[in-house]
Write a protein that holds these residues in place. Structure first.
Motif, PDB file in Angstrom:
ATOM      1  N   GLU A  32       0.824  -1.209   0.000  1.00  0.00           N
ATOM      2  CA  GLU A  32       0.000   0.000   0.000  1.00  0.00           C
ATOM      3  C   GLU A  32       0.859   1.259   0.000  1.00  0.00           C
ATOM      4  O   GLU A  32       0.584   2.221  -0.727  1.00  0.00           O
ATOM      5  CB  GLU A  32      -0.941  -0.009   1.207  1.00  0.00           C
ATOM      6  CG  GLU A  32      -2.085  -1.014   1.075  1.00  0.00           C
ATOM      7  CD  GLU A  32      -3.009  -0.995   2.281  1.00  0.00           C
ATOM      8  OE1 GLU A  32      -2.650  -0.346   3.296  1.00  0.00           O
ATOM      9  OE2 GLU A  32      -4.076  -1.636   2.219  1.00  0.00           O
ATOM     10  N   LEU A  33       1.917   1.270   0.824  1.00  0.00           N
ATOM     11  CA  LEU A  33       2.821   2.420   0.847  1.00  0.00           C
ATOM     12  C   LEU A  33       3.516   2.605  -0.493  1.00  0.00           C
ATOM     13  O   LEU A  33       3.666   3.729  -0.981  1.00  0.00           O
ATOM     14  CB  LEU A  33       3.865   2.246   1.956  1.00  0.00           C
ATOM     15  CG  LEU A  33       3.499   2.762   3.347  1.00  0.00           C
ATOM     16  CD1 LEU A  33       4.566   2.355   4.353  1.00  0.00           C
ATOM     17  CD2 LEU A  33       3.327   4.270   3.344  1.00  0.00           C
ATOM     18  N   GLN A  34       3.945   1.497  -1.086  1.00  0.00           N
ATOM     19  CA  GLN A  34       4.624   1.582  -2.383  1.00  0.00           C
ATOM     20  C   GLN A  34       3.710   2.208  -3.428  1.00  0.00           C
ATOM     21  O   GLN A  34       4.133   3.051  -4.226  1.00  0.00           O
ATOM     22  CB  GLN A  34       5.068   0.179  -2.811  1.00  0.00           C
ATOM     23  CG  GLN A  34       5.891   0.132  -4.093  1.00  0.00           C
ATOM     24  CD  GLN A  34       5.036  -0.053  -5.337  1.00  0.00           C
ATOM     25  OE1 GLN A  34       3.907  -0.558  -5.272  1.00  0.00           O
ATOM     26  NE2 GLN A  34       5.554   0.383  -6.474  1.00  0.00           N
ATOM     27  N   ARG A  35       2.445   1.817  -3.419  1.00  0.00           N
ATOM     28  CA  ARG A  35       1.490   2.373  -4.381  1.00  0.00           C
ATOM     29  C   ARG A  35       1.222   3.848  -4.100  1.00  0.00           C
ATOM     30  O   ARG A  35       1.156   4.673  -5.015  1.00  0.00           O
ATOM     31  CB  ARG A  35       0.190   1.578  -4.333  1.00  0.00           C
ATOM     32  CG  ARG A  35       0.273   0.231  -5.051  1.00  0.00           C
ATOM     33  CD  ARG A  35      -0.992  -0.571  -4.845  1.00  0.00           C
ATOM     34  NE  ARG A  35      -1.022  -1.756  -5.704  1.00  0.00           N
ATOM     35  CZ  ARG A  35      -1.717  -2.842  -5.435  1.00  0.00           C
ATOM     36  NH1 ARG A  35      -2.433  -2.918  -4.318  1.00  0.00           N
ATOM     37  NH2 ARG A  35      -1.712  -3.868  -6.265  1.00  0.00           N
ATOM     38  N   GLN A  36       1.049   4.188  -2.829  1.00  0.00           N
ATOM     39  CA  GLN A  36       0.778   5.586  -2.471  1.00  0.00           C
ATOM     40  C   GLN A  36       1.914   6.510  -2.885  1.00  0.00           C
ATOM     41  O   GLN A  36       1.692   7.613  -3.385  1.00  0.00           O
ATOM     42  CB  GLN A  36       0.537   5.708  -0.961  1.00  0.00           C
ATOM     43  CG  GLN A  36      -0.758   5.084  -0.470  1.00  0.00           C
ATOM     44  CD  GLN A  36      -0.828   5.015   1.040  1.00  0.00           C
ATOM     45  OE1 GLN A  36      -0.032   5.635   1.749  1.00  0.00           O
ATOM     46  NE2 GLN A  36      -1.768   4.243   1.555  1.00  0.00           N
ATOM     47  N   LEU A  37       3.158   6.035  -2.683  1.00  0.00           N
ATOM     48  CA  LEU A  37       4.325   6.867  -2.962  1.00  0.00           C
ATOM     49  C   LEU A  37       4.793   6.754  -4.413  1.00  0.00           C
ATOM     50  O   LEU A  37       5.621   7.554  -4.856  1.00  0.00           O
ATOM     51  CB  LEU A  37       5.474   6.464  -2.030  1.00  0.00           C
ATOM     52  CG  LEU A  37       5.227   6.635  -0.531  1.00  0.00           C
ATOM     53  CD1 LEU A  37       6.375   6.046   0.276  1.00  0.00           C
ATOM     54  CD2 LEU A  37       5.022   8.108  -0.173  1.00  0.00           C
ATOM     55  N   GLY A  38       4.270   5.767  -5.147  1.00  0.00           N
ATOM     56  CA  GLY A  38       4.752   5.534  -6.502  1.00  0.00           C
ATOM     57  C   GLY A  38       6.223   5.193  -6.532  1.00  0.00           C
ATOM     58  O   GLY A  38       6.957   5.589  -7.445  1.00  0.00           O
ATOM     59  N   LEU A  39       6.662   4.435  -5.534  1.00  0.00           N
ATOM     60  CA  LEU A  39       8.088   4.190  -5.319  1.00  0.00           C
ATOM     61  C   LEU A  39       8.553   2.934  -6.054  1.00  0.00           C
ATOM     62  O   LEU A  39       7.989   1.844  -5.878  1.00  0.00           O
ATOM     63  CB  LEU A  39       8.348   4.028  -3.817  1.00  0.00           C
ATOM     64  CG  LEU A  39       9.778   3.783  -3.351  1.00  0.00           C
ATOM     65  CD1 LEU A  39      10.696   4.921  -3.783  1.00  0.00           C
ATOM     66  CD2 LEU A  39       9.810   3.633  -1.827  1.00  0.00           C
ATOM     67  N   THR A  40       9.568   3.063  -6.880  1.00  0.00           N
ATOM     68  CA  THR A  40      10.154   1.919  -7.566  1.00  0.00           C
ATOM     69  C   THR A  40      10.740   0.966  -6.527  1.00  0.00           C
ATOM     70  O   THR A  40      11.563   1.363  -5.703  1.00  0.00           O
ATOM     71  CB  THR A  40      11.258   2.373  -8.533  1.00  0.00           C
ATOM     72  OG1 THR A  40      10.715   3.350  -9.422  1.00  0.00           O
ATOM     73  CG2 THR A  40      11.800   1.198  -9.334  1.00  0.00           C
ATOM     74  N   THR A  41      10.293  -0.290  -6.561  1.00  0.00           N
ATOM     75  CA  THR A  41      10.671  -1.249  -5.526  1.00  0.00           C
ATOM     76  C   THR A  41      11.127  -2.560  -6.161  1.00  0.00           C
ATOM     77  O   THR A  41      10.479  -3.080  -7.062  1.00  0.00           O
ATOM     78  CB  THR A  41       9.476  -1.516  -4.581  1.00  0.00           C
ATOM     79  OG1 THR A  41       9.050  -0.278  -4.006  1.00  0.00           O
ATOM     80  CG2 THR A  41       9.854  -2.491  -3.478  1.00  0.00           C
ATOM     81  N   VAL A  42      12.262  -3.064  -5.660  1.00  0.00           N
ATOM     82  CA  VAL A  42      12.808  -4.339  -6.130  1.00  0.00           C
ATOM     83  C   VAL A  42      12.968  -5.239  -4.915  1.00  0.00           C
ATOM     84  O   VAL A  42      13.637  -4.877  -3.948  1.00  0.00           O
ATOM     85  CB  VAL A  42      14.160  -4.154  -6.836  1.00  0.00           C
ATOM     86  CG1 VAL A  42      14.672  -5.501  -7.352  1.00  0.00           C
ATOM     87  CG2 VAL A  42      14.051  -3.147  -7.978  1.00  0.00           C
ATOM     88  N   MET A  43      12.362  -6.413  -4.966  1.00  0.00           N
ATOM     89  CA  MET A  43      12.379  -7.341  -3.832  1.00  0.00           C
ATOM     90  C   MET A  43      12.940  -8.692  -4.250  1.00  0.00           C
ATOM     91  O   MET A  43      12.524  -9.263  -5.256  1.00  0.00           O
ATOM     92  CB  MET A  43      10.957  -7.523  -3.286  1.00  0.00           C
ATOM     93  CG  MET A  43      10.844  -8.551  -2.164  1.00  0.00           C
ATOM     94  SD  MET A  43       9.161  -8.682  -1.486  1.00  0.00           S
ATOM     95  CE  MET A  43       8.316  -9.488  -2.861  1.00  0.00           C
ATOM     96  N   VAL A  44      13.897  -9.196  -3.475  1.00  0.00           N
ATOM     97  CA  VAL A  44      14.366 -10.569  -3.624  1.00  0.00           C
ATOM     98  C   VAL A  44      13.596 -11.435  -2.640  1.00  0.00           C
ATOM     99  O   VAL A  44      13.493 -11.099  -1.451  1.00  0.00           O
ATOM    100  CB  VAL A  44      15.884 -10.664  -3.346  1.00  0.00           C
ATOM    101  CG1 VAL A  44      16.290 -12.107  -3.073  1.00  0.00           C
ATOM    102  CG2 VAL A  44      16.678 -10.118  -4.518  1.00  0.00           C
ATOM    103  N   THR A  45      13.023 -12.530  -3.119  1.00  0.00           N
ATOM    104  CA  THR A  45      12.263 -13.403  -2.230  1.00  0.00           C
ATOM    105  C   THR A  45      12.285 -14.835  -2.744  1.00  0.00           C
ATOM    106  O   THR A  45      12.381 -15.080  -3.955  1.00  0.00           O
ATOM    107  CB  THR A  45      10.801 -12.931  -2.092  1.00  0.00           C
ATOM    108  OG1 THR A  45      10.095 -13.809  -1.203  1.00  0.00           O
ATOM    109  CG2 THR A  45      10.095 -12.902  -3.437  1.00  0.00           C
ATOM    110  N   HIS A  46      12.209 -15.802  -1.820  1.00  0.00           N
ATOM    111  CA  HIS A  46      12.011 -17.204  -2.170  1.00  0.00           C
ATOM    112  C   HIS A  46      10.521 -17.556  -2.116  1.00  0.00           C
ATOM    113  O   HIS A  46      10.136 -18.649  -2.536  1.00  0.00           O
ATOM    114  CB  HIS A  46      12.753 -18.120  -1.178  1.00  0.00           C
ATOM    115  CG  HIS A  46      14.226 -18.180  -1.389  1.00  0.00           C
ATOM    116  ND1 HIS A  46      15.107 -17.345  -0.730  1.00  0.00           N
ATOM    117  CD2 HIS A  46      14.986 -18.960  -2.200  1.00  0.00           C
ATOM    118  CE1 HIS A  46      16.339 -17.628  -1.120  1.00  0.00           C
ATOM    119  NE2 HIS A  46      16.300 -18.604  -2.011  1.00  0.00           N
TER     120      HIS A  46
END
Length: 322
Positions: free
Chosen positions: A191-205
């Protein structure tokens, strides 16, 4: 966006990362190419040794490529000096690590404002705003030992957001949280990422995290990008071996009944939590609900806006992995 054009924030061109251990040469990245757009949430997936953590370190300016280019916001990061890299890390990149990395002697507020103090740009109002945004305004004076795991992760998020980064990098950010907290923090970060329009890269298994949080998935193997696409793209039009890399249930071997005789209806507007231990089939069921994987038997459909399953079964290969 700029005049209707998509803006590329991150561009990796023919990236190589080679480590030398005595006489042994380890190619962690092999000619990797990747573009990430402004405001996009991208999840990088792959088995251990696929190169995803090496790529995240390069994106964060923690390491340099052996060959190739890494362009961030129009600047070639791969040719920067140590001082220039430090400036990029302090001003443009927010990190959230698996272990939180909070300083135990500092309060939540002091941890959140630390990067601003280091940069000499402390702004109390900005720190207040990020603590409010992550729901910790009333816990600002507490030290990490006085906070729950979820609250500590929110402090790490506030610290990353305090610098107003161009890109947020997440390294297995929820793996130290229990199932209930993972679900809550997952929603909050998205939700925060969408609100801020922040480019986000996540590493996950965790496939469930990737499926529910990311706009696009990047599947890596042996230091290369095997496929980039939406969740539907990867399951409906997989490149060679991508489904095998994503899901151990899809590998060759003996049959395994991942779901058996499932009957379930989810009403329109309803919020449903699927809970179970590893191997229970919950991730497989999520893929079915999202339309990413067909059943082996039974029927699933959407009468109106509801989702209904009748006598649903999936037979896959190898051993349970979801």
């Amino acid at each position: 966006m700029n005049d209707g054009q998509v803006v590329s924030l991150i561009h990796c061109q023919d990236l190589w990362k080679v480590y030398r251990l005595g006489d042994v040469e380890v190619q962690a990245l092999r000619g990797l190419n990747l573009t990430i757009e402004q405001g996009e949430f991208v999840a990088i997936m792959g088995s251990s040794g696929s190169g995803k953590s090496t790529l995240l370190n390069l994106l964060g300016g923690l390491d340099r490529p052996t060959h190739g280019k890494y362009i961030l916001g129009g600047e070639d990061v791969s040719t920067m000096s140590d001082t220039e890299l430090s400036t990029v890390r302090n001003q443009k990149i927010g990190f959230i690590f698996q272990s939180f990395n909070l300083l135990p002697m500092l309060t939540a507020r002091e941890n959140a404002e630390l990067p601003l103090r280091i940069a000499g740009t402390l702004d109390p109002a900005r720190v207040d705003a990020v603590l409010e945004a992550v729901g910790l305004a009333d816990r600002a004076s507490h030290r990490p030992a006085e906070l729950s795991g979820g609250q500590q992760q929110r402090v790490a998020l506030a610290r990353a957001l305090a610098i107003r980064p161009d890109v947020l990098l997440l390294d297995e950010p929820l793996s130290n949280l229990d199932a209930k907290l993972r679900q809550e923090v997952r929603v909050e970060i998205r939700e925060l990422q969408r609100q801020l329009g922040l480019t986000t890269v996540m590493v996950t298994h965790d496939q469930e995290e990737a499926l529910t949080m990311a706009d696009r998935l990047v599947v890596m193997s042996e230091g290369r990008v095997r496929q980039v696409g939406s969740q539907r793209d990867l399951y409906e039009r997989p490149a060679d071996r991508v489904l095998e890399l994503l899901n151990p249930l899809q590998t060759h071997g003996a049959d395994f009944l991942a779901l058996q005789g499932i009957d379930l209806t989810i009403e329109a507007g309803e919020s449903v939590a699927i809970i179970g231990r590893n191997g229970s089939g919950k991730s497989t069921l999520l893929q079915l609900v999202c339309g990413l994987s067909p059943p082996s038997a039974g029927d699933s459909r959407r009468p109106g806006r509801n989702w209904t399953a009748r006598s649903l079964s999936i037979r896959s290969a190898s051993t349970p992995g979801c």
